[in-house]
Design a protein around this motif. Sequence first.
Motif, PDB file in Angstrom:
ATOM      1  N   LYS A 139      -1.439  -6.425 -15.933  1.00 43.56           N
ATOM      2  CA  LYS A 139      -2.163  -5.412 -15.171  1.00 43.56           C
ATOM      3  C   LYS A 139      -3.254  -6.105 -14.371  1.00 43.56           C
ATOM      4  CE  LYS A 139      -5.154  -1.355 -15.770  1.00 43.56           C
ATOM      5  NZ  LYS A 139      -5.736  -0.404 -16.734  1.00 43.56           N
ATOM      6  N   VAL A 140      -3.228  -5.909 -13.043  1.00 44.11           N
ATOM      7  CA  VAL A 140      -4.215  -6.589 -12.197  1.00 44.11           C
ATOM      8  C   VAL A 140      -5.183  -5.616 -11.531  1.00 44.11           C
ATOM      9  CG1 VAL A 140      -2.774  -8.605 -11.768  1.00 44.11           C
ATOM     10  CG2 VAL A 140      -2.583  -6.628 -10.247  1.00 44.11           C
ATOM     11  N   ALA A 141      -4.850  -4.328 -11.496  1.00 42.57           N
ATOM     12  CA  ALA A 141      -5.759  -3.359 -10.866  1.00 42.57           C
ATOM     13  C   ALA A 141      -5.333  -1.953 -11.224  1.00 42.57           C
ATOM     14  CB  ALA A 141      -5.776  -3.528  -9.346  1.00 42.57           C
ATOM     15  N   GLU A 142      -6.254  -1.005 -11.010  1.00 38.36           N
ATOM     16  CA  GLU A 142      -5.955   0.417 -11.174  1.00 38.36           C
ATOM     17  C   GLU A 142      -6.677   1.182 -10.077  1.00 38.36           C
ATOM     18  OE1 GLU A 142      -7.003   3.693 -14.495  1.00 38.36           O
ATOM     19  OE2 GLU A 142      -5.754   2.030 -15.236  1.00 38.36           O
ATOM     20  N   PHE A 143      -5.972   2.114  -9.439  1.00 33.68           N
ATOM     21  CA  PHE A 143      -6.529   2.859  -8.316  1.00 33.68           C
ATOM     22  C   PHE A 143      -6.335   4.354  -8.526  1.00 33.68           C
ATOM     23  CE2 PHE A 143      -5.001  -1.172  -6.401  1.00 33.68           C
ATOM     24  CZ  PHE A 143      -6.199  -1.651  -5.880  1.00 33.68           C
ATOM     25  N   ALA A 144      -7.220   5.128  -7.915  1.00 37.03           N
ATOM     26  CA  ALA A 144      -6.992   6.573  -7.815  1.00 37.03           C
ATOM     27  C   ALA A 144      -5.823   6.809  -6.872  1.00 37.03           C
ATOM     28  CB  ALA A 144      -8.247   7.261  -7.303  1.00 37.03           C
ATOM     29  N   GLY A 145      -5.141   7.931  -7.041  1.00 36.35           N
ATOM     30  CA  GLY A 145      -3.926   8.199  -6.285  1.00 36.35           C
ATOM     31  C   GLY A 145      -4.118   8.350  -4.791  1.00 36.35           C
ATOM     32  N   ASP A 146      -5.364   8.493  -4.328  1.00 40.59           N
ATOM     33  CA  ASP A 146      -5.586   8.627  -2.890  1.00 40.59           C
ATOM     34  C   ASP A 146      -5.820   7.274  -2.215  1.00 40.59           C
ATOM     35  OD1 ASP A 146      -7.991   8.099  -4.055  1.00 40.59           O
ATOM     36  OD2 ASP A 146      -9.105   9.728  -3.063  1.00 40.59           O
ATOM     37  N   VAL A 147      -5.508   6.175  -2.926  1.00 41.59           N
ATOM     38  CA  VAL A 147      -5.640   4.836  -2.346  1.00 41.59           C
ATOM     39  C   VAL A 147      -4.618   4.671  -1.214  1.00 41.59           C
ATOM     40  CG1 VAL A 147      -4.012   3.798  -3.974  1.00 41.59           C
ATOM     41  CG2 VAL A 147      -5.754   2.373  -2.907  1.00 41.59           C
ATOM     42  N   ASP A 148      -4.958   3.842  -0.227  1.00 41.69           N
ATOM     43  CA  ASP A 148      -4.014   3.651   0.882  1.00 41.69           C
ATOM     44  C   ASP A 148      -2.988   2.582   0.525  1.00 41.69           C
ATOM     45  OD1 ASP A 148      -4.824   0.911   2.446  1.00 41.69           O
ATOM     46  OD2 ASP A 148      -6.571   1.861   1.552  1.00 41.69           O
ATOM     47  N   GLU A 149      -1.870   2.651   1.217  1.00 40.03           N
ATOM     48  CA  GLU A 149      -0.727   1.786   0.921  1.00 40.03           C
ATOM     49  C   GLU A 149      -1.060   0.307   1.115  1.00 40.03           C
ATOM     50  OE1 GLU A 149       3.958   1.276   2.315  1.00 40.03           O
ATOM     51  OE2 GLU A 149       2.806   3.030   2.887  1.00 40.03           O
ATOM     52  N   GLN A 150      -1.806  -0.021   2.158  1.00 39.32           N
ATOM     53  CA  GLN A 150      -2.113  -1.422   2.440  1.00 39.32           C
ATOM     54  C   GLN A 150      -2.902  -2.063   1.298  1.00 39.32           C
ATOM     55  OE1 GLN A 150      -1.066  -3.403   5.003  1.00 39.32           O
ATOM     56  NE2 GLN A 150       0.260  -1.670   5.448  1.00 39.32           N
ATOM     57  N   THR A 151      -3.838  -1.301   0.726  1.00 44.93           N
ATOM     58  CA  THR A 151      -4.626  -1.831  -0.396  1.00 44.93           C
ATOM     59  C   THR A 151      -3.726  -2.196  -1.580  1.00 44.93           C
ATOM     60  OG1 THR A 151      -6.561  -0.548   0.265  1.00 44.93           O
ATOM     61  CG2 THR A 151      -6.496  -1.329  -2.012  1.00 44.93           C
ATOM     62  N   VAL A 152      -2.798  -1.290  -1.895  1.00 41.87           N
ATOM     63  CA  VAL A 152      -1.883  -1.547  -3.022  1.00 41.87           C
ATOM     64  C   VAL A 152      -0.966  -2.730  -2.705  1.00 41.87           C
ATOM     65  CG1 VAL A 152      -0.095  -0.567  -4.509  1.00 41.87           C
ATOM     66  CG2 VAL A 152      -1.979   0.865  -3.731  1.00 41.87           C
ATOM     67  N   LEU A 153      -0.450  -2.789  -1.475  1.00 41.91           N
ATOM     68  CA  LEU A 153       0.417  -3.892  -1.074  1.00 41.91           C
ATOM     69  C   LEU A 153      -0.292  -5.233  -1.193  1.00 41.91           C
ATOM     70  CD1 LEU A 153       2.325  -2.531   2.056  1.00 41.91           C
ATOM     71  CD2 LEU A 153       3.341  -3.327  -0.070  1.00 41.91           C
ATOM     72  N   HIS A 154      -1.534  -5.288  -0.722  1.00 37.81           N
ATOM     73  CA  HIS A 154      -2.298  -6.532  -0.810  1.00 37.81           C
ATOM     74  C   HIS A 154      -2.523  -6.932  -2.273  1.00 37.81           C
ATOM     75  CE1 HIS A 154      -3.284  -7.610   3.309  1.00 37.81           C
ATOM     76  NE2 HIS A 154      -3.477  -6.341   3.580  1.00 37.81           N
ATOM     77  N   THR A 155      -2.727  -5.942  -3.135  1.00 41.76           N
ATOM     78  CA  THR A 155      -2.940  -6.234  -4.547  1.00 41.76           C
ATOM     79  C   THR A 155      -1.650  -6.724  -5.199  1.00 41.76           C
ATOM     80  OG1 THR A 155      -4.606  -4.477  -4.594  1.00 41.76           O
ATOM     81  CG2 THR A 155      -3.813  -5.287  -6.724  1.00 41.76           C
ATOM     82  N   ILE A 156      -0.524  -6.095  -4.874  1.00 33.18           N
ATOM     83  CA  ILE A 156       0.782  -6.558  -5.391  1.00 33.18           C
ATOM     84  C   ILE A 156       1.031  -7.993  -4.957  1.00 33.18           C
ATOM     85  CG2 ILE A 156       3.286  -6.257  -5.170  1.00 33.18           C
ATOM     86  CD1 ILE A 156       2.785  -3.232  -4.990  1.00 33.18           C
ATOM     87  N   GLY A 157       0.668  -8.283  -3.706  1.00 31.92           N
ATOM     88  CA  GLY A 157       0.913  -9.608  -3.146  1.00 31.92           C
ATOM     89  C   GLY A 157      -0.084 -10.661  -3.585  1.00 31.92           C
ATOM     90  N   GLY A 158      -1.136 -10.266  -4.289  1.00 28.69           N
ATOM     91  CA  GLY A 158      -2.082 -11.237  -4.800  1.00 28.69           C
ATOM     92  C   GLY A 158      -3.223 -11.526  -3.862  1.00 28.69           C
ATOM     93  N   SER A 159      -3.369 -10.719  -2.800  1.00 35.05           N
ATOM     94  CA  SER A 159      -4.456 -10.959  -1.838  1.00 35.05           C
ATOM     95  C   SER A 159      -5.488  -9.854  -1.844  1.00 35.05           C
ATOM     96  CB  SER A 159      -3.885 -11.120  -0.429  1.00 35.05           C
ATOM     97  OG  SER A 159      -3.121  -9.992  -0.057  1.00 35.05           O
ATOM     98  N   GLY A 160      -5.356  -8.936  -2.829  1.00 36.52           N
ATOM     99  CA  GLY A 160      -6.288  -7.827  -2.898  1.00 36.52           C
ATOM    100  C   GLY A 160      -7.455  -8.089  -3.812  1.00 36.52           C
TER     101      GLY A 160
END
Length: 505
Positions: free
Chosen positions: A484-505
């Motif tokens: 587990k690397v992060a947790e967000f509220a459901g109103d987070v934007d897609e780019q933020t989640v993508l950057h986190t999945i990719g390791g740059s968030g």
Amino acid sequence: MAEPGKEIVSMKGIYKSFLGVQALENVDFTLNRSEIHALIGENGAGKSTLIKVLTGVEQPDTGTVMLDQQKIAIRSPQHAQTLGISTVYQETNLCPHLSVAENILIGREPMRFGFIDKKTMNDRAKRILQGLGVDLDVTQTLGACSVAIQQMAAIARALEISSAKVLVLDEPTSSLDISEVEQLFQVMRKLRENGVGIIFITHFLDQVFEVADRITVLRNGKLVGTYETTSLTRLELIQSMIGRSLAEYDNMTKAKLEIGQHIAGEAFLETKELGLTGSVEPFDLELHAGEVVGLAGLLGSGRTEIAQLLFGITTPDKGSITIDGKLVKDYSPIASIMRHVALCPEDRKAQGIVGDLTVRENIILAMQARLGWFKYLSQQKQYEIADKYINLLNIATPSADQPVKNLSGGNQQKVILARWLATNPELLILDEPTRGIDVGAKAEIQKLVLLLAEEGKSCVFISSELDEVLRCSHRIMVLRDRKKVAEFAGDVDEQTVLHTIGGSG
């Protein structure tokens, strides 16, 4: 685009379906000589089916396959080998009790006076491995060697059997450590120098960028595109793999936000430092009644491993789970069913439906398991339950007595959902519930998730389609490398989640 004359494999307009499910739709793929070509996509993207067509395991419904610019019909894996197409799978098909040399030359051993000439065999096996840049004692038992050496032996055997022009490596690095991966990459580069075309299937994106010349991305059985590796960023590659739905779901998003306003109180499920060595790193998770928590991450990130821990398929060796205020001590699927926990598994074919049973029999399975086999559901009650959920979920079937294997993929998925809804679960774990089904069926299942949340059910929602996770989830837990690397509220934007999945968030 490949230069004229460089293509060793060309697959054009490949279609393949299984029981009405379109596994490949108009897919093109080319492989050049002296190239490492990564074939990328989430589970269900069509990678395995495309390789099965190339290696003769499956025949395409339509489309052409060309080798060295000649049209061919590959009849079987053995025929593929005679043509110079070899595959090394994730699980090496070797004999651990035989020596390295015996494994490499099995069935082709040099003979002398009617007996195997072991000295010549060992010398030949050693030369083959040295040609790959590997120097080791070929007389040692293969089972005593590392997984990496077993992979090298499998590659050497594939090259020896077929004098391979084309080598398919299917998830070859999944069990290797960093130094072993680099050793394998050295072998791959050596083969590329020798003119071999390599198809590299992996879900480790860092490795793709390290070793691949080109990348082909498949999604939902369709070609997304083929790219020069140097032309893509990691984020762009992830976006092409995950994709976006073409339909608009504004009403669902609105409903999700309205439901989210009423989530409060004690957590229905709570994990503290829950983990399993070699499977998933310790994590904390809270899930309230009426809440949907989405798990986001790439294939291999740990999503399914968490689902299996929560349902008791695997037993944690760290941390704890509390459900409805009670500490979980008995980890097993039947104990989870008794706790009103349900799991719709990732692989509906292997772990979900029982193909030869009817729709009715599939739907009542979990409920019957919870009652026990000595409290048998009457046939009348079975039909009442089956008909209720056939109507509720709009399952397209001639009757409850239809064999479930005859239904489309989307309707099979609905049958699995019906099975678990019939148990009246308080917690529903959905692992890729919309994979491989059409847009309309996806929308129905997503609406159902939000309807269940509105009724106060808790849900863990796993999907490779990020827009789907964002649409349905009140909170999103992001996983990378089984952590587990992060947790967000459901109103987070897609780019933020993508950057986190990719390791740059």
